[in-house]
Enzyme design. Structure first.
Site, PDB file in Angstrom:
ATOM      1  N   ASP A 138     -20.919  -5.809   0.845  1.00  0.00           N
ATOM      2  CA  ASP A 138     -20.009  -7.113   1.268  1.00  0.00           C
ATOM      3  C   ASP A 138     -18.917  -7.038   1.052  1.00  0.00           C
ATOM      4  O   ASP A 138     -18.489  -6.254   0.191  1.00  0.00           O
ATOM      5  CB  ASP A 138     -20.796  -8.545   0.480  1.00  0.00           C
ATOM      6  CG  ASP A 138     -21.048  -8.276  -0.962  1.00  0.00           C
ATOM      7  OD1 ASP A 138     -20.938  -7.144  -1.479  1.00  0.00           O
ATOM      8  OD2 ASP A 138     -21.760  -8.873  -1.635  1.00  0.00           O
ATOM      9  N   GLU A 208     -20.156 -14.664  -0.678  1.00  0.00           N
ATOM     10  CA  GLU A 208     -19.971 -15.706  -1.898  1.00  0.00           C
ATOM     11  C   GLU A 208     -20.504 -17.266  -1.248  1.00  0.00           C
ATOM     12  O   GLU A 208     -20.772 -17.877  -2.103  1.00  0.00           O
ATOM     13  CB  GLU A 208     -18.260 -15.709  -1.993  1.00  0.00           C
ATOM     14  CG  GLU A 208     -17.923 -14.505  -2.746  1.00  0.00           C
ATOM     15  CD  GLU A 208     -18.635 -14.262  -3.953  1.00  0.00           C
ATOM     16  OE1 GLU A 208     -19.344 -14.937  -4.572  1.00  0.00           O
ATOM     17  OE2 GLU A 208     -18.514 -13.065  -4.777  1.00  0.00           O
TER      18      GLU A 208
END
Length: 480
Positions: A138, A208
Site C-alpha cells: 500500500d 487507510e
C-alpha cells in the site's frame, strides 16, 4: 495503517530498580529469546502468543544468492525509502509514488499497468509455467505532522477535501511497504532462473480508508486491465516491534472495519438565543456518549466491538450556533451480526436524538459509508508453507506463529474480488530500531512509538530486512 491503532498489549514485565543500562541490556537479550517473554501483537498477555515450534526449512540452493542480491541493493532501497518518506501522499493522491514504482518496475522488465483504481500500479513478470503469486504494497500516508526529528522527516503539507492545509507523513510504514516490494521486484528479476510462474506486484492506493483494494477490483483489475488472477495473494505490514521479528499466524488477523460519516442537521442561530435555534452540536454530543452504550449494553461482552468517534466538525465562531455538525466514526468487528447491531444502534440513536430536539423527518441525521472491509483471515496452508522458510531466515524464536486477531483492519484481502479460491497470507514485520525498543521497555513503555503516531519511524536496517522477508515468502510459493 488503519489496523495498528491501539493493538499492542501491556508489557507483562516487572519494573524494578534496574539501572537504565541494565534494563536495555536485558531487553536486547530478550530479542534473542522470545518464546514466552515478549508479546508482539494482540490484546492478550505474552503467554497467549507462541513462537515457531516446527523445524526451520533447509537452506534452498538459491538462498544465499537471494539474500546477497538484496544486501547489494540495500543502499538504493534506503535512498528510495527516504525520498518517498519525505514526499508522502494521501489516499487516491499517490501520483508521485505511483510514478516511482512504475518507473522502477519497467526498468526491471516488468509489464506495467497504471491508473487502476485511480492511482494503483501493477507490475507483471511472466516466467514460464507455474503458480501465479500476487504481492501487494500500500502507498498512502496520513494527515499527521511528523515529530521524529529525522534528517529526512516529512514537512509536506497537503490541501484536504475541506480546503484546510494539513501536514502529511508516513505514520504507518507504507513507505517501507513500497520499498520492500521494489526490493522483491529486483531480487525476483535477477533470480529468474530459480523460479517458475508469474509474479504480480500491486501498488495499492488508499488502504487507510480501507477503500483502495475494492477500488482497484471495481475498476476492472482482472477484467478491463487484464491482470492475471493469482493462485496466491501475499502482503506485509510494519509493526513497532524490534527489527528482526516476524509475526505470521493462521486464522483471523484483523477485524472488519466501517468508516462512516454522520451529519447532524439543525437550525443555526445566535449564540445568545439558543431557544430560537436547534443546536446540532448538542445533538452530536449526546450521540457520541450514547454510541458507547451500544457496545456496553447491546452486544455480548464476549464479542469484540469498537465504535470510535475520530473527528467532530462543527461551527466557526464563538457566538454562532451552526446549522450542521459532522461526526467521523470507525467501527471494528469480527462477527457480522455485531456489525449490524452497531449500525442499527447508531441509526436509532441518531434519529431519536434529532426527533427529541424537534427536527422534522426530512432533516434527520444522514449516514455516509466510505469503503469498509471484512475481517482478514490467513489460510493455514499458506502459513504452513512459508513459516519454515521464515524461521530459516530469522530463527524459530523470532517468528511468532500464534496470536489472537487484532481490532485493527486491512483491505488487502479484498483484492481477491470474486475469486475466493485465491490462497492468502499476510505477515507483520518489526521495524523499530532495537535500541529504541529496548529503551522504551526500560522506561516502562509498551513500544517506542505506535502506528499513526507522529513519532512513528522505520529503522533503516528494516528496509533490506523487509525485502528479504517478502522475497523468501514469494520465492517459496513460486517453487514448482
Amino acid at each position: 495503517m488503519s489496523f495498528f491503532r491501539n493493538i499492542f498489549p501491556k508489557w507483562w514485565l516487572k519494573r524494578g530498580g534496574l539501572l537504565i543500562l541494565g534494563a536495555i541490556a536485558t531487553s536486547l537479550l530478550l530479542l534473542f529469546n522470545l518464546s514466552v517473554n515478549l508479546p508482539f501483537l494482540g490484546s492478550q498477555p505474552a503467554q497467549a502468543q507462541r513462537t515457531f515450534e516446527g523445524t526451520p526449512a533447509a537452506k534452498p540452493a538459491y538462498y544465499d544468492r537471494l539474500l546477497s542480491v538484496i544486501d547489494r541493493d540495500g543502499d538504493r532501497l534506503i535512498n528510495i525509502f527516504k525520498d518517498i518518506h519525505q514526499n508522502p501522499e494521501l489516499g487516491f493522491m499517490e501520483t508521485r509514488t505511483a510514478e516511482i514504482i512504475a518507473k522502477e518496475l519497467r526498468s526491471l522488465g516488468y509489464e506495467v499497468k497504471t491508473g487502476i483504481g485511480k492511482t494503483g500500479v501493477v507490475g507483471i513478470l511472466r516466467n514460464g509455467e507455474g503458480a501465479k503469486v500476487m504481492y501487494r504494497a500500500d502507498m498512502d500516508a496520513l494527515p499527521v505532522q511528523e515529530t521524529t526529528g529525522l534528517p529526512y522527516a516529512s514537512t509536506k503539507r497537503v490541501e484536504m477535501e475541506d480546503g484546510d492545509d494539513r501536514y502529511v507523513m508516513h505514520a504507518c510504514g507504507h513507505d517501507s511497504h513500497v520499498v520492500w516490494m521494489l526490493g522483491l521486484a529486483k531480487a525476483m528479476a535477477e533470480l529468474r532462473s530459480d523460479w517458475k510462474g508469474t509474479l504480480i506486484l500491486v501498488a495499492q492506493p488508499a488502504e487507510e480508508g480501507v477503500a483502495g483494494a475494492r477500488a482497484m477490483v471495481e475498476d476492472g483489475l482482472y477484467t478491463r486491465h487484464g491482470v492475471p488472477v493469482p493462485d496466491f495473494l501475499l502482503g506485509m505490514h510494519s509493526a513497532p516491534g524490534p527489527t528482526g521479528l516476524i509475526a505470521s499466524a493462521p486464522g483471523v488477523q484483523t477485524a472488519g472495519s466501517d468508516p462512516i460519516d454522520i451529519l447532524f442537521k439543525g437550525v443555526g442561530g445566535h449564540g445568545s438565543s439558543p431557544h430560537l435555534a436547534k443546536d446540532p452540536i448538542v445533538m452530536a454530543a449526546h450521540a457520541i456518549t450514547q454510541y458507547q452504550t451500544i457496545v456496553a449494553r447491546a452486544i455480548d461482552p464476549k464479542e469484540a466491538a469498537v465504535i470510535t468517534v475520530g473527528s467532530v466538525q462543527a461551527g466557526e465562531a464563538n457566538n454562532v450556533i451552526p446549522g450542521e455538525a459532522l461526526l467521523k466514526l470507525s467501527l471494528r468487528w469480527f462477527n457480522p451480526e455485531v456489525r449490524q447491531t452497531m449500525l442499527a444502534g447508531i441509526q436509532a440513536v441518531n434519529q431519536s436524538i434529532a426527533r427529541t430536539y424537534g427536527m422534522p423527518e426530512d432533516q434527520l441525521p444522514t449516514i455516509t459509508t466510505k469503503g469498509g472491509t471484512t475481517p482478514m483471515v490467513n489460510d493455514q496452508s499458506v502459513i504452513d508453507r512459508i513459516n519454515p522458510q521464515l524461521a530459516n531466515l530469522v530463527g524459530a524464536n523470532r517468528l511468532i506463529t500464534q496470536f489472537e486477531g487484532t481490532t485493527g483492519s486491512e483491505d488487502v484481502h479484498l483484492l481477491k474480488g470474486d475469486n475466493q479460491n485465491i490462497q492468502f497470507g499476510f505477515v507483520f514485520v518489526g521495524v523499530a530500531e532495537p535500541s529504541l525498543f529496548a529503551k522504551a521497555l526500560a522506561e516502562g513503555k509498551q513500544v517506542p512509538f505506535s502506528n499513526h503516531n507522529s513519532n512513528f519511524q522505520v529503522d533503516l536496517n528494516a528496509i533490506p530486512f523487509g525485502a528479504k522477508v517478502a522475497s523468501v515468502m514469494t520465492m517459496e510459493l513460486l517453487q514448482n
